[in-house]
Design an enzyme around this catalytic site. Sequence first.
Site, mmCIF file in Angstrom:
data_model
loop_
_atom_site.group_PDB
_atom_site.id
_atom_site.type_symbol
_atom_site.label_atom_id
_atom_site.label_comp_id
_atom_site.label_asym_id
_atom_site.label_seq_id
_atom_site.Cartn_x
_atom_site.Cartn_y
_atom_site.Cartn_z
ATOM 1 N N LYS A 84 0.860 -1.187 0.000
ATOM 2 C CA LYS A 84 0.000 0.000 0.000
ATOM 3 C C LYS A 84 0.894 1.233 0.000
ATOM 4 O O LYS A 84 1.828 1.338 0.810
ATOM 5 C CB LYS A 84 -0.884 -0.040 1.244
HETATM 6 C C1 E4P Z 1 -8.421 2.122 3.601
HETATM 7 O O1 E4P Z 1 -7.608 1.421 3.083
HETATM 8 C C2 E4P Z 1 -8.221 2.844 4.854
HETATM 9 O O2 E4P Z 1 -7.469 2.004 5.712
HETATM 10 C C3 E4P Z 1 -9.502 3.153 5.577
HETATM 11 O O3 E4P Z 1 -10.619 2.772 4.811
HETATM 12 C C4 E4P Z 1 -9.591 4.519 6.152
HETATM 13 O O4 E4P Z 1 -10.834 4.684 6.792
HETATM 14 P P1 E4P Z 1 -11.157 5.898 7.775
HETATM 15 O O5 E4P Z 1 -11.290 7.144 6.950
HETATM 16 O O6 E4P Z 1 -12.462 5.519 8.407
HETATM 17 O O7 E4P Z 1 -10.012 5.987 8.738
#
Ligand code: E4P
Length: 219
Positions: A84
């Site tokens: 990622k």
């Molecule tokens: C996605 O890969 C992120 O880890 C996640 O969806 C972020 O979510 P949040 O905005 O609720 O922290």
Amino acid sequence: MKLFVDTGDVKEVEKAAELGIIDGVTTNPTLIAKSGRGFKETVQEICKILPEGDISAEVVATDYDTMLKEALYVSSFAPNVVVKVPLIEPGIRLVSELTRRDIKTNVTLVFTVGQALLAAKAGATYISNFVGRVDDLTLEGMDAVRDTVSMVETYGFDSEVLVASVRHPLHVLESVRAGAHVATMPFKVIEMLFKHPLTDSGLQRFLADWNAAGLHILE
Ligand code: E4P
């Protein structure tokens, strides 16, 4: 459509995996820190629980050379790791390089179609379009998702559009309507998808009628 669970909690991954409907896991530095455990051990455990799933683990450096080192290290954790990468300039350069090396990537913190275009051009496996954080600003997070799905389809990019920052079941419904390829969500949102009062009352009625008739399935 793929369903991912967004968590760094191994126990939650186990519970989600038991359902047999989960295609992968997304983690991020915040979720890993919240788990209270080490990065490598957590990612490796999750990869083992879902060996067929795509498990996203994020690099944290912001300069290209260190990002590349981290990415290669992270991708060595297990065969199903997806690296990622945040959408910053060295991040896009990194995704181009990882694509060249056949390493799967998930470009994160994507909010606009312009950013999504850069990720698609670099060959990202997944483009993580965040919706909840945009909605928090009283803007329409799903607009960019719809436009990004249409961009990917129009130009035939290989990237899959992943709806991230999902906060409630309505986001899942909108992801389906937008034709998104993936939605990642906290386990509690998956649990909410089960709920309908008519399912509960319908089941109660079926069971009451069955039991009143003294019926059995198993001999
Ligand atoms: C996605 O890969 C992120 O880890 C996640 O969806 C972020 O979510 P949040 O905005 O609720 O922290």
